[in-house]
Design a protein around this motif. Structure first.
Motif, PDB file in Angstrom:
ATOM      1  N   MET A 110      40.577  74.865  88.463  1.00 10.89           N
ATOM      2  CA  MET A 110      40.063  75.305  87.165  1.00 10.89           C
ATOM      3  C   MET A 110      41.191  75.170  86.147  1.00 10.89           C
ATOM      4  N   ASN A 111      40.887  74.632  84.984  1.00 13.46           N
ATOM      5  CA  ASN A 111      41.918  74.487  83.958  1.00 13.46           C
ATOM      6  C   ASN A 111      42.185  75.826  83.275  1.00 13.46           C
ATOM      7  N   SER A 112      43.242  75.870  82.474  1.00 12.00           N
ATOM      8  CA  SER A 112      43.622  77.138  81.847  1.00 12.00           C
ATOM      9  C   SER A 112      42.562  77.642  80.877  1.00 12.00           C
ATOM     10  N   SER A 113      41.867  76.733  80.214  1.00  9.29           N
ATOM     11  CA  SER A 113      40.806  77.145  79.283  1.00  9.29           C
ATOM     12  C   SER A 113      39.676  77.837  80.034  1.00  9.29           C
ATOM     13  N   GLY A 114      39.307  77.287  81.179  1.00 10.90           N
ATOM     14  CA  GLY A 114      38.247  77.895  81.984  1.00 10.90           C
ATOM     15  C   GLY A 114      38.632  79.257  82.501  1.00 10.90           C
ATOM     16  N   SER A 115      39.875  79.401  82.951  1.00 14.65           N
ATOM     17  CA  SER A 115      40.305  80.695  83.462  1.00 14.65           C
ATOM     18  C   SER A 115      40.381  81.727  82.343  1.00 14.65           C
ATOM     19  N   LYS A 116      40.766  81.303  81.132  1.00 17.31           N
ATOM     20  CA  LYS A 116      40.787  82.227  79.993  1.00 17.31           C
ATOM     21  C   LYS A 116      39.373  82.671  79.645  1.00 17.31           C
ATOM     22  N   ASN A 117      38.429  81.744  79.678  1.00 18.12           N
ATOM     23  CA  ASN A 117      37.045  82.094  79.376  1.00 18.12           C
ATOM     24  C   ASN A 117      36.511  83.080  80.403  1.00 18.12           C
ATOM     25  N   GLY A 170      35.847  92.243  65.464  1.00 24.59           N
ATOM     26  CA  GLY A 170      35.594  90.942  64.852  1.00 24.59           C
ATOM     27  C   GLY A 170      36.633  89.914  65.272  1.00 24.59           C
ATOM     28  N   TRP A 171      37.894  90.327  65.352  1.00 24.30           N
ATOM     29  CA  TRP A 171      38.958  89.417  65.787  1.00 24.30           C
ATOM     30  C   TRP A 171      38.714  88.956  67.219  1.00 24.30           C
ATOM     31  N   ILE A 172      38.299  89.898  68.073  1.00 28.26           N
ATOM     32  CA  ILE A 172      38.053  89.556  69.476  1.00 28.26           C
ATOM     33  C   ILE A 172      36.890  88.580  69.583  1.00 28.26           C
ATOM     34  N   LYS A 173      35.823  88.822  68.822  1.00 31.82           N
ATOM     35  CA  LYS A 173      34.670  87.897  68.834  1.00 31.82           C
ATOM     36  C   LYS A 173      35.082  86.513  68.351  1.00 31.82           C
ATOM     37  N   GLN A 174      35.905  86.463  67.317  1.00 32.25           N
ATOM     38  CA  GLN A 174      36.376  85.171  66.804  1.00 32.25           C
ATOM     39  C   GLN A 174      37.215  84.452  67.856  1.00 32.25           C
ATOM     40  N   ALA A 175      38.079  85.184  68.545  1.00 31.16           N
ATOM     41  CA  ALA A 175      38.910  84.573  69.594  1.00 31.16           C
ATOM     42  C   ALA A 175      38.045  84.058  70.732  1.00 31.16           C
ATOM     43  N   GLN A 176      37.002  84.814  71.089  1.00 30.48           N
ATOM     44  CA  GLN A 176      36.100  84.375  72.150  1.00 30.48           C
ATOM     45  C   GLN A 176      35.360  83.100  71.734  1.00 30.48           C
ATOM     46  N   MET A 177      34.935  83.032  70.466  1.00 28.28           N
ATOM     47  CA  MET A 177      34.249  81.817  69.989  1.00 28.28           C
ATOM     48  C   MET A 177      35.198  80.624  69.990  1.00 28.28           C
ATOM     49  N   LEU A 178      36.460  80.836  69.603  1.00 29.54           N
ATOM     50  CA  LEU A 178      37.433  79.766  69.634  1.00 29.54           C
ATOM     51  C   LEU A 178      37.666  79.275  71.059  1.00 29.54           C
ATOM     52  N   MET A 179      37.749  80.199  71.987  1.00 27.62           N
ATOM     53  CA  MET A 179      37.939  79.831  73.397  1.00 27.62           C
ATOM     54  C   MET A 179      36.740  79.043  73.923  1.00 27.62           C
ATOM     55  N   ALA A 180      35.547  79.450  73.523  1.00 27.41           N
ATOM     56  CA  ALA A 180      34.337  78.771  73.997  1.00 27.41           C
ATOM     57  C   ALA A 180      34.220  77.364  73.408  1.00 27.41           C
ATOM     58  N   ASN A 181      34.709  77.177  72.206  1.00 27.94           N
ATOM     59  CA  ASN A 181      34.586  75.885  71.537  1.00 27.94           C
ATOM     60  C   ASN A 181      35.790  74.987  71.731  1.00 27.94           C
ATOM     61  N   GLY A 182      36.874  75.525  72.218  1.00 28.34           N
ATOM     62  CA  GLY A 182      38.097  74.739  72.243  1.00 28.34           C
ATOM     63  C   GLY A 182      38.577  74.374  73.571  1.00 28.34           C
TER      64      GLY A 182
END
Length: 62
Positions: free
Chosen positions: A1-8, A50-62
């Motif tokens: 699993m890549n780092s992005s997947g593990s963060k998600n 709101g910051w946490i939601k924004q970070a989660q959206m960035l993680m999901a899209n990036g």
């Protein structure tokens, strides 16, 4: 699993979601009081959420 997947996975884990807003808000509040000697400029719990939601959206899209 890549780092992005593990963060998600981490961001979606129930242990992370449960109370994270309050814990993060408390940490920001402590930092604010320690550095600025006041609570008045500390962000609200809602703003931190709101910051946490924004970070989660960035993680999901990036």
């Amino acid at each position: 699993m890549n780092s992005s997947g593990s963060k998600n996975c981490f961001l979606q884990a129930p242990a992370f979601r449960h109370g994270v807003h309050d814990r993060l808000h408390q940490q920001i509040l402590r930092l604010q009081v320690a550095t600025m000697q006041g609570r008045d400029l500390c962000p609200s719990v809602e703003e931190v959420q709101g910051w946490i939601k924004q970070a989660q959206m960035l993680m999901a899209n990036g």
